[in-house]
Design a protein around this motif. Structure first.
Motif, PDB file in Angstrom:
ATOM      1  N   PRO A   3     -13.725  -1.032 -17.050  1.00 39.77           N
ATOM      2  CA  PRO A   3     -13.751  -2.546 -15.334  1.00 39.77           C
ATOM      3  C   PRO A   3     -11.906  -2.600 -15.963  1.00 39.77           C
ATOM      4  CG  PRO A   3     -14.548  -2.673 -18.914  1.00 39.77           C
ATOM      5  CD  PRO A   3     -14.244  -0.793 -18.739  1.00 39.77           C
ATOM      6  N   LEU A   4     -11.016  -2.259 -16.161  1.00 38.34           N
ATOM      7  CA  LEU A   4     -10.065  -3.237 -15.795  1.00 38.34           C
ATOM      8  C   LEU A   4      -9.599  -2.242 -15.408  1.00 38.34           C
ATOM      9  CD1 LEU A   4      -7.637  -3.216 -19.234  1.00 38.34           C
ATOM     10  CD2 LEU A   4      -8.476  -5.081 -17.718  1.00 38.34           C
ATOM     11  N   GLY A   5      -9.444  -0.199 -14.807  1.00 38.73           N
ATOM     12  CA  GLY A   5      -9.865   0.080 -13.866  1.00 38.73           C
ATOM     13  C   GLY A   5     -11.022  -0.161 -12.933  1.00 38.73           C
ATOM     14  N   ILE A   6     -11.991  -0.636 -12.856  1.00 37.39           N
ATOM     15  CA  ILE A   6     -12.466  -1.160 -11.500  1.00 37.39           C
ATOM     16  C   ILE A   6     -12.456  -2.185 -10.666  1.00 37.39           C
ATOM     17  CG2 ILE A   6     -14.985  -2.040 -10.178  1.00 37.39           C
ATOM     18  CD1 ILE A   6     -15.597  -0.344 -13.750  1.00 37.39           C
ATOM     19  N   LEU A   7     -11.352  -3.193 -11.412  1.00 38.88           N
ATOM     20  CA  LEU A   7     -10.986  -4.813 -10.938  1.00 38.88           C
ATOM     21  C   LEU A   7      -9.836  -4.240 -10.142  1.00 38.88           C
ATOM     22  CD1 LEU A   7     -11.436  -7.176 -14.171  1.00 38.88           C
ATOM     23  CD2 LEU A   7     -13.134  -6.234 -11.489  1.00 38.88           C
ATOM     24  N   TRP A   8      -9.000  -2.995 -11.315  1.00 36.66           N
ATOM     25  CA  TRP A   8      -7.933  -3.346  -9.965  1.00 36.66           C
ATOM     26  C   TRP A   8      -7.986  -2.605  -8.835  1.00 36.66           C
ATOM     27  CZ3 TRP A   8      -2.729  -3.754  -9.415  1.00 36.66           C
ATOM     28  CH2 TRP A   8      -1.908  -2.766  -8.854  1.00 36.66           C
ATOM     29  N   ASP A   9      -8.899  -1.228  -9.181  1.00 35.17           N
ATOM     30  CA  ASP A   9      -9.327   0.002  -7.881  1.00 35.17           C
ATOM     31  C   ASP A   9      -9.975  -0.730  -6.905  1.00 35.17           C
ATOM     32  OD1 ASP A   9      -7.469   1.665  -9.194  1.00 35.17           O
ATOM     33  OD2 ASP A   9      -9.854   3.085  -9.162  1.00 35.17           O
ATOM     34  N   GLY A  10     -10.838  -1.809  -7.393  1.00 34.77           N
ATOM     35  CA  GLY A  10     -11.709  -2.850  -6.338  1.00 34.77           C
ATOM     36  C   GLY A  10     -10.842  -3.733  -5.568  1.00 34.77           C
ATOM     37  N   THR A  11      -9.745  -4.328  -6.314  1.00 26.84           N
ATOM     38  CA  THR A  11      -8.625  -4.854  -5.534  1.00 26.84           C
ATOM     39  C   THR A  11      -8.206  -4.597  -4.327  1.00 26.84           C
ATOM     40  OG1 THR A  11      -8.611  -6.809  -7.273  1.00 26.84           O
ATOM     41  CG2 THR A  11      -7.112  -6.523  -5.516  1.00 26.84           C
ATOM     42  N   VAL A  12      -7.581  -3.001  -4.702  1.00 22.38           N
ATOM     43  CA  VAL A  12      -6.364  -2.280  -3.717  1.00 22.38           C
ATOM     44  C   VAL A  12      -7.630  -1.462  -2.730  1.00 22.38           C
ATOM     45  CG1 VAL A  12      -5.144   0.072  -4.045  1.00 22.38           C
ATOM     46  CG2 VAL A  12      -4.763  -1.533  -5.832  1.00 22.38           C
ATOM     47  N   SER A  13      -8.647  -1.195  -3.008  1.00 21.70           N
ATOM     48  CA  SER A  13      -9.348  -1.151  -1.995  1.00 21.70           C
ATOM     49  C   SER A  13      -9.630  -1.648  -1.276  1.00 21.70           C
ATOM     50  CB  SER A  13     -11.075  -0.891  -2.527  1.00 21.70           C
ATOM     51  OG  SER A  13     -10.853   0.388  -3.214  1.00 21.70           O
ATOM     52  N   LEU A  14     -10.019  -3.152  -0.796  1.00 20.66           N
ATOM     53  CA  LEU A  14     -10.196  -3.900  -0.218  1.00 20.66           C
ATOM     54  C   LEU A  14      -8.764  -4.225   1.063  1.00 20.66           C
ATOM     55  CD1 LEU A  14     -11.916  -6.785  -2.116  1.00 20.66           C
ATOM     56  CD2 LEU A  14     -12.580  -5.557   0.246  1.00 20.66           C
ATOM     57  N   LEU A  15      -7.914  -4.243  -0.755  1.00 22.55           N
ATOM     58  CA  LEU A  15      -6.053  -4.716  -0.096  1.00 22.55           C
ATOM     59  C   LEU A  15      -5.543  -3.003   1.661  1.00 22.55           C
ATOM     60  CD1 LEU A  15      -3.987  -5.975  -2.629  1.00 22.55           C
ATOM     61  CD2 LEU A  15      -4.932  -6.738  -0.106  1.00 22.55           C
ATOM     62  N   ARG A  16      -6.741  -2.002   0.522  1.00 24.86           N
ATOM     63  CA  ARG A  16      -6.089  -1.044   2.067  1.00 24.86           C
ATOM     64  C   ARG A  16      -7.340  -0.452   2.907  1.00 24.86           C
ATOM     65  NH1 ARG A  16      -5.334   3.748  -2.787  1.00 24.86           N
ATOM     66  NH2 ARG A  16      -4.498   4.746  -1.662  1.00 24.86           N
ATOM     67  N   MET A  17      -8.060  -1.368   3.010  1.00 26.10           N
ATOM     68  CA  MET A  17      -9.150  -0.931   3.696  1.00 26.10           C
ATOM     69  C   MET A  17      -8.927  -1.110   5.309  1.00 26.10           C
ATOM     70  SD  MET A  17     -13.263  -2.068   3.235  1.00 26.10           S
ATOM     71  CE  MET A  17     -13.135  -1.589   1.642  1.00 26.10           C
ATOM     72  N   TYR A  18      -8.942  -0.390   6.223  1.00 31.84           N
ATOM     73  CA  TYR A  18      -8.569  -0.637   7.523  1.00 31.84           C
ATOM     74  C   TYR A  18      -9.843  -1.066   8.363  1.00 31.84           C
ATOM     75  CZ  TYR A  18      -5.412   3.486   7.173  1.00 31.84           C
ATOM     76  OH  TYR A  18      -4.737   4.538   6.634  1.00 31.84           O
ATOM     77  N   THR A  19      -9.163  -2.566   9.272  1.00 31.21           N
ATOM     78  CA  THR A  19     -10.349  -3.063  10.199  1.00 31.21           C
ATOM     79  C   THR A  19     -11.024  -1.984  10.896  1.00 31.21           C
ATOM     80  OG1 THR A  19      -8.352  -3.986  11.510  1.00 31.21           O
ATOM     81  CG2 THR A  19      -8.906  -5.371   9.809  1.00 31.21           C
ATOM     82  N   PRO A  20     -12.330  -2.829  11.944  1.00 33.15           N
ATOM     83  CA  PRO A  20     -12.431  -1.826  13.586  1.00 33.15           C
ATOM     84  C   PRO A  20     -11.442  -1.760  13.865  1.00 33.15           C
ATOM     85  CG  PRO A  20     -13.655  -3.244  11.981  1.00 33.15           C
ATOM     86  CD  PRO A  20     -12.563  -3.770  10.940  1.00 33.15           C
ATOM     87  N   GLU A  21     -10.135  -2.317  14.132  1.00 31.42           N
ATOM     88  CA  GLU A  21      -9.377  -2.686  15.178  1.00 31.42           C
ATOM     89  C   GLU A  21      -8.413  -1.590  14.986  1.00 31.42           C
ATOM     90  OE1 GLU A  21     -11.552  -6.231  15.218  1.00 31.42           O
ATOM     91  OE2 GLU A  21     -10.331  -5.006  13.576  1.00 31.42           O
ATOM     92  N   GLN A  22      -8.028  -1.188  13.526  1.00 27.91           N
ATOM     93  CA  GLN A  22      -7.092  -0.203  13.650  1.00 27.91           C
ATOM     94  C   GLN A  22      -8.221   0.995  13.218  1.00 27.91           C
ATOM     95  OE1 GLN A  22      -6.404  -2.302   9.253  1.00 27.91           O
ATOM     96  NE2 GLN A  22      -4.008  -2.878  10.388  1.00 27.91           N
TER      97      GLN A  22
END
Length: 281
Positions: free
Chosen positions: A224-243
């Motif tokens: 669970p701790l890994g999922i929450l950390w990686d999930g948060t980081v995933s959203l922060l690392r995600m590219y926008t359509p423009e990028q």
């Protein structure tokens, strides 16, 4: 009643008016070579379970159908497959829409063989896999089919992400990049508030069953701790359509079309995508 209106208004404001436009290249545990495989596998199994249950990539189906039809193919090679989250539903829905069996080959730099064998058996062989590591930035020439990457493109920093696109375009292979989110502050808030409860509720129902998953969820809650950390980081690392579109515009190739955007509506149904295909077909 007033409290409900206030909460509804706040969530609407967060989801529609406050996109998460920042991108931070933080680390995710599942990317680290030393990270224990049993924990990585448990985290990816949860992701596969949730994506499948929510049918999170429903909005990607028409885009995938377009790529297959434009290139006259009925075969998808999935890169960075993780635990194969949602791929069974995608394969079934594509086959139904196209009136023929669409086959899927799973691959990854760190193949999750247990999950792949389960998907191969449950699909009756329509889904198979490559047991050896496959590098998405340099796919071996013998591997054919429309390339896809689901929920994994954000793992790559810009120079490697661009290399993935360059490799596909250079080999005249169609590719579809799909991230199961709209990249909003609301999604980040829901991750922190709801996912801890969801993880505890659904873990006993994830297949294939593993005692290690129960131990590292309920006794020593590292999954669970890994999922929450990686999930948060995933959203922060995600590219926008423009990028994504800017990155694709830097790929050096001729007669190749790129298109990016957002698709889908409703909880768990949003998709950010980038599709590319050679124009000579």
């Amino acid at each position: 009643m007033r409290g409900r209106k206030t909460f509804a208004g706040a969530t609407e404001y967060l989801s529609k008016k406050q996109p998460l436009n920042i991108r931070l290249q933080l680390f995710e545990f599942e990317d680290l070579r030393w990270f224990p495989h049993v924990l990585r596998q448990g985290m990816l199994d949860f992701l596969r379970f949730m994506i499948t249950r929510l049918n999170a990539y429903e909005a990607a189906i028409p885009l995938l159908q377009e790529l297959l039809e434009r290139t006259h193919q009925r075969h998808i090679t999935d890169l960075c497959s993780g635990a194969g989250g949602g791929i069974a539903a995608i394969q079934q829905q594509l086959s139904q829409r196209m009136g023929t069996t669409v086959r899927v080959t799973l691959s990854d730099l760190y193949p999750n063989l247990g999950a792949y064998e389960y998907l191969q058996e449950s699909s009756g062989g329509a889904i198979n896999f490559i047991p050896e590591p496959v590098n998405a930035t340099a796919v071996p020439p013998g591997i054919k089919g429309v390339r896809t990457i689901f929920s994994s493109f954000h793992h790559f920093p810009p120079h490697l992400a661009k290399a993935i696109l360059q490799d596909a375009a250079g080999r005249r292979a169609a590719i579809g990049i799909f991230e199961g989110a709209s990249k909003s502050w609301l999604e980040l808030l829901l991750l922190w508030l709801l996912f801890p409860i969801l993880i505890l509720l659904v873990t006993p129902f994830i297949r294939p069953f593993r005692l290690s998953r129960l131990f590292f969820t309920y006794i020593l809650p590292l999954i669970p701790l890994g999922i929450l950390w990686d999930g948060t980081v995933s959203l922060l690392r995600m590219y926008t359509p423009e990028q994504l579109q800017r990155m694709a515009s830097e790929v050096k190739t001729a007669n190749y079309t790129w298109r990016s955007g957002r698709a889908g509506a409703g909880p768990g149904k949003h998709v950010i995508y980038l599709i590319g295909y050679p124009e000579e077909f």
